[in-house]
Design a protein around this motif. Structure first.
Motif, PDB file in Angstrom:
ATOM      1  N   PHE A  89       0.817  -1.214   0.000  1.00 43.47           N
ATOM      2  CA  PHE A  89       0.000   0.000   0.000  1.00 43.47           C
ATOM      3  C   PHE A  89       0.850   1.262   0.000  1.00 43.47           C
ATOM      4  CE2 PHE A  89       0.307  -1.889   4.215  1.00 43.47           C
ATOM      5  CZ  PHE A  89       0.871  -0.868   4.959  1.00 43.47           C
ATOM      6  N   VAL A  90       2.132   1.138   0.346  1.00 40.84           N
ATOM      7  CA  VAL A  90       3.042   2.293   0.273  1.00 40.84           C
ATOM      8  C   VAL A  90       3.606   2.346  -1.145  1.00 40.84           C
ATOM      9  CG1 VAL A  90       5.142   3.351   1.172  1.00 40.84           C
ATOM     10  CG2 VAL A  90       3.615   2.106   2.719  1.00 40.84           C
ATOM     11  N   VAL A  91       3.328   3.429  -1.848  1.00 41.56           N
ATOM     12  CA  VAL A  91       3.672   3.516  -3.268  1.00 41.56           C
ATOM     13  C   VAL A  91       5.175   3.395  -3.509  1.00 41.56           C
ATOM     14  CG1 VAL A  91       3.616   5.019  -5.305  1.00 41.56           C
ATOM     15  CG2 VAL A  91       1.591   4.807  -3.864  1.00 41.56           C
ATOM     16  N   ASP A  92       5.990   3.957  -2.640  1.00 36.39           N
ATOM     17  CA  ASP A  92       7.447   3.850  -2.812  1.00 36.39           C
ATOM     18  C   ASP A  92       7.915   2.397  -2.717  1.00 36.39           C
ATOM     19  OD1 ASP A  92       7.710   6.548  -3.183  1.00 36.39           O
ATOM     20  OD2 ASP A  92       8.372   6.991  -1.138  1.00 36.39           O
ATOM     21  N   ASP A  93       7.309   1.644  -1.812  1.00 36.74           N
ATOM     22  CA  ASP A  93       7.632   0.217  -1.710  1.00 36.74           C
ATOM     23  C   ASP A  93       7.240  -0.506  -2.980  1.00 36.74           C
ATOM     24  OD1 ASP A  93       8.342   0.867   0.843  1.00 36.74           O
ATOM     25  OD2 ASP A  93       6.827  -0.357   1.842  1.00 36.74           O
ATOM     26  N   ILE A  97       3.091  -6.456 -13.505  1.00 38.95           N
ATOM     27  CA  ILE A  97       1.784  -5.823 -13.323  1.00 38.95           C
ATOM     28  C   ILE A  97       1.764  -5.015 -12.034  1.00 38.95           C
ATOM     29  CG2 ILE A  97      -0.701  -6.214 -13.091  1.00 38.95           C
ATOM     30  CD1 ILE A  97      -0.276  -8.954 -14.436  1.00 38.95           C
ATOM     31  N   GLY A  98       1.367  -3.756 -12.150  1.00 31.08           N
ATOM     32  CA  GLY A  98       1.102  -2.921 -10.984  1.00 31.08           C
ATOM     33  C   GLY A  98      -0.403  -2.848 -10.818  1.00 31.08           C
ATOM     34  N   HIS A  99      -0.950  -3.702  -9.947  1.00 30.78           N
ATOM     35  CA  HIS A  99      -2.404  -3.831  -9.833  1.00 30.78           C
ATOM     36  C   HIS A  99      -2.942  -2.790  -8.854  1.00 30.78           C
ATOM     37  CE1 HIS A  99      -6.255  -5.690 -10.273  1.00 30.78           C
ATOM     38  NE2 HIS A  99      -6.335  -6.078  -9.006  1.00 30.78           N
ATOM     39  N   GLY A 100      -3.083  -1.573  -9.357  1.00 29.30           N
ATOM     40  CA  GLY A 100      -3.582  -0.479  -8.538  1.00 29.30           C
ATOM     41  C   GLY A 100      -3.370   0.841  -9.248  1.00 29.30           C
ATOM     42  N   SER A 101      -4.381   1.692  -9.246  1.00 31.61           N
ATOM     43  CA  SER A 101      -4.269   2.964  -9.961  1.00 31.61           C
ATOM     44  C   SER A 101      -3.223   3.873  -9.342  1.00 31.61           C
ATOM     45  CB  SER A 101      -5.633   3.663  -9.991  1.00 31.61           C
ATOM     46  OG  SER A 101      -6.135   3.834  -8.674  1.00 31.61           O
ATOM     47  N   GLN A 102      -2.856   3.620  -8.075  1.00 32.61           N
ATOM     48  CA  GLN A 102      -1.829   4.434  -7.419  1.00 32.61           C
ATOM     49  C   GLN A 102      -0.426   4.171  -7.950  1.00 32.61           C
ATOM     50  OE1 GLN A 102      -3.578   1.814  -6.220  1.00 32.61           O
ATOM     51  NE2 GLN A 102      -2.981   1.352  -4.112  1.00 32.61           N
ATOM     52  N   GLY A 131       0.484   4.107 -11.180  1.00 36.71           N
ATOM     53  CA  GLY A 131       0.662   4.615 -12.542  1.00 36.71           C
ATOM     54  C   GLY A 131       1.893   5.477 -12.732  1.00 36.71           C
ATOM     55  N   THR A 132       2.103   6.434 -11.850  1.00 36.82           N
ATOM     56  CA  THR A 132       3.255   7.326 -11.970  1.00 36.82           C
ATOM     57  C   THR A 132       4.559   6.542 -11.903  1.00 36.82           C
ATOM     58  OG1 THR A 132       2.011   9.155 -10.975  1.00 36.82           O
ATOM     59  CG2 THR A 132       4.415   9.317 -10.973  1.00 36.82           C
ATOM     60  N   SER A 133       4.596   5.535 -11.039  1.00 42.49           N
ATOM     61  CA  SER A 133       5.799   4.701 -10.916  1.00 42.49           C
ATOM     62  C   SER A 133       6.080   3.961 -12.206  1.00 42.49           C
ATOM     63  CB  SER A 133       5.630   3.702  -9.762  1.00 42.49           C
ATOM     64  OG  SER A 133       5.415   4.370  -8.537  1.00 42.49           O
ATOM     65  N   LEU A 134       5.049   3.360 -12.790  1.00 39.75           N
ATOM     66  CA  LEU A 134       5.250   2.618 -14.045  1.00 39.75           C
ATOM     67  C   LEU A 134       5.679   3.549 -15.171  1.00 39.75           C
ATOM     68  CD1 LEU A 134       2.412  -0.078 -14.316  1.00 39.75           C
ATOM     69  CD2 LEU A 134       4.828  -0.396 -13.823  1.00 39.75           C
ATOM     70  N   GLN A 135       5.116   4.739 -15.182  1.00 43.55           N
ATOM     71  CA  GLN A 135       5.478   5.709 -16.218  1.00 43.55           C
ATOM     72  C   GLN A 135       6.971   6.021 -16.168  1.00 43.55           C
ATOM     73  OE1 GLN A 135       3.356   9.424 -15.891  1.00 43.55           O
ATOM     74  NE2 GLN A 135       3.726   9.979 -18.022  1.00 43.55           N
ATOM     75  N   GLU A 136       7.546   6.022 -14.967  1.00 46.83           N
ATOM     76  CA  GLU A 136       8.973   6.304 -14.811  1.00 46.83           C
ATOM     77  C   GLU A 136       9.840   5.076 -15.063  1.00 46.83           C
ATOM     78  OE1 GLU A 136       9.219   7.743 -10.843  1.00 46.83           O
ATOM     79  OE2 GLU A 136       8.269   9.685 -11.277  1.00 46.83           O
ATOM     80  N   TRP A 147      -1.092  -2.102 -15.856  1.00 45.91           N
ATOM     81  CA  TRP A 147      -1.629  -1.542 -14.623  1.00 45.91           C
ATOM     82  C   TRP A 147      -3.107  -1.246 -14.793  1.00 45.91           C
ATOM     83  CZ3 TRP A 147      -2.476   3.944 -13.083  1.00 45.91           C
ATOM     84  CH2 TRP A 147      -2.557   4.802 -14.197  1.00 45.91           C
ATOM     85  N   GLY A 148      -3.806  -1.148 -13.677  1.00 44.84           N
ATOM     86  CA  GLY A 148      -5.220  -0.837 -13.710  1.00 44.84           C
ATOM     87  C   GLY A 148      -5.699  -0.449 -12.310  1.00 44.84           C
ATOM     88  N   THR A 149      -6.913   0.148 -12.220  1.00 45.21           N
ATOM     89  CA  THR A 149      -7.839   0.126 -13.348  1.00 45.21           C
ATOM     90  C   THR A 149      -7.855   1.494 -14.025  1.00 45.21           C
ATOM     91  OG1 THR A 149      -9.702   0.758 -11.929  1.00 45.21           O
ATOM     92  CG2 THR A 149      -9.268  -1.578 -12.181  1.00 45.21           C
TER      93      THR A 149
END
Length: 361
Positions: free
Chosen positions: A108-112, A129-134, A136-141, A153-155
């Motif tokens: 649940f901690v985005v940095d983790d 897969i990053g299963h969580g809309s939170q 997105g920014t991490s995957l983009q980087e 990633w989703g949703t």
């Protein structure tokens, strides 16, 4: 050589997925910076699908999938919906020898989560897969640093225009509408309560669809909505459910992993419950009427086909009632009146064939 090896593996995946699609068509089947703790998913059931005439050919190396999830794989909600889908795909593909799945849960901690996603990509997983809309920014980087790795990633439908990011979302308003129609039919107090997490994504779609279904069946019913501002706070969900019950609600619904708290309060009050994301019957068999269940394998199969063809991302997918990405599952232990079951079935059919239009606020 690495790319050549990957393409051989993807070619096998493509062949298998296409063969599976033909079989299904014939059958008419509608976060800290340290390295994450990796959990190896258990082997899926070994019983072969009835349609298969021989064991699938296992590749020299498995197709490797890693998934990062915000809650537990057995949350009976969002994270479990993806885990269950991956287990179904693993079984279809012939087991972990052919389709390896590992996961990091409760991220649940985005940095983790970002550290875990990057670590999996660096280990050479074929699909991360990053299963969580939170996330997105991490995957983009992260995705541009691993151009030969597919990410998903989703949703959401947002791929950021990147060629190795897939996106997936759920038309959760559809199952929400079905649940809402049923809820309105079964409510005797004519007051219904909704426990929402944060007013975004599939959670908001579900809530809005549920409200639309209630209004379509009985516009005189009062629907109270409480967004608690969290996907995971069980105590707040319990509080919100108690508030709804005190206000006269005899039917409740909600979405996200925190709903276990709300379901507990509903069970204590003998109020009916309608679920979404995963089948929540086992939490309270006496009060759960139906659950909208996500079947992400519909999107996953599309991704695997594209990867096999050499397309590593850039497309988005939507799960809905028509393509089987969403299924309304009824609790066999709840005595749903025959006329209510017929109404639910007709509503599902109407959404699929387009005779019912869901108007959201």
């Amino acid at each position: 050589k690495k790319l050549e090896k990957k393409m051989k593996k993807f070619a096998w995946i493509l062949t298998f997925v296409l063969a599976l699609s033909l079989v299904m068509s014939a059958c008419g089947t509608p976060a800290a910076t340290e390295a994450p703790v990796v959990e190896e998913a258990p082997a899926a059931a070994t019983e072969a699908p009835a349609a298969a005439t021989e064991a699938p050919v296992v590749p020299a190396e498995p197709f490797r999938v890693a998934v990062v999830m915000p809650s537990a794989i057995n949350d009976l909600a969002f994270s479990q919906s993806m885990y269950d889908a991956l287990m179904r795909i693993q079984e279809e593909m012939g087991g972990p020898e052919a389709f390896e799945v590992v996961y990091s849960e409760n991220m649940f901690v985005v940095d983790d989560a970002a550290a875990a996603l990057r670590d999996y990509a660096s280990q050479g997983f074929d699909l991360v897969i990053g299963h969580g809309s939170q996330y997105g920014t991490s995957l983009q980087e992260i995705a541009p640093d691993f151009p030969e790795t597919s990410f998903a990633w989703g949703t959401t439908a947002e791929t950021f225009g990147q060629p190795n990011i897939f996106a997936y979302e759920a038309a959760s308003q559809e199952g929400g509408y079905v649940n809402g129609v049923l809820a309105a039919t079964l409510s005797t107090s004519k007051v219904i309560g909704i426990v929402g997490p944060i007013e975004v994504g599939d959670a908001k779609l579900y809530v809005d669809g549920f409200k639309a279904g209630v209004a379509a069946a009985d516009p005189a019913i009062t629907v109270n909505v409480n967004y608690i501002g969290s996907f995971s706070d069980v105590a707040l969900a319990s509080e919100a459910a108690s508030t709804h019950i005190s206000a006269g609600a005899d039917v409740l619904t909600g979405t996200a992993q925190m709903v276990v708290g709300a379901i507990g309060k509903a069970e204590e009050a003998n109020a009916l419950w309608f679920g979404t994301q995963s089948n929540q019957t086992e939490l309270a068999p006496s009060i759960v009427v139906s659950s909208q269940v996500y079947h992400w394998e519909v999107a996953l199969r599309e991704m695997l086909t594209l990867i096999g063809e050499g397309t590593l991302g850039g497309q988005s997918f939507k799960a809905n009632l028509a393509n089987g990405g969403e299924v309304v599952e009824f609790n066999a232990d709840y005595a749903l009146p025959a006329e209510a079951q017929t109404l639910a079935d007709d509503t599902i059919k109407g959404i699929i064939d387009g005779t019912i239009t869901i108007t959201l606020p």
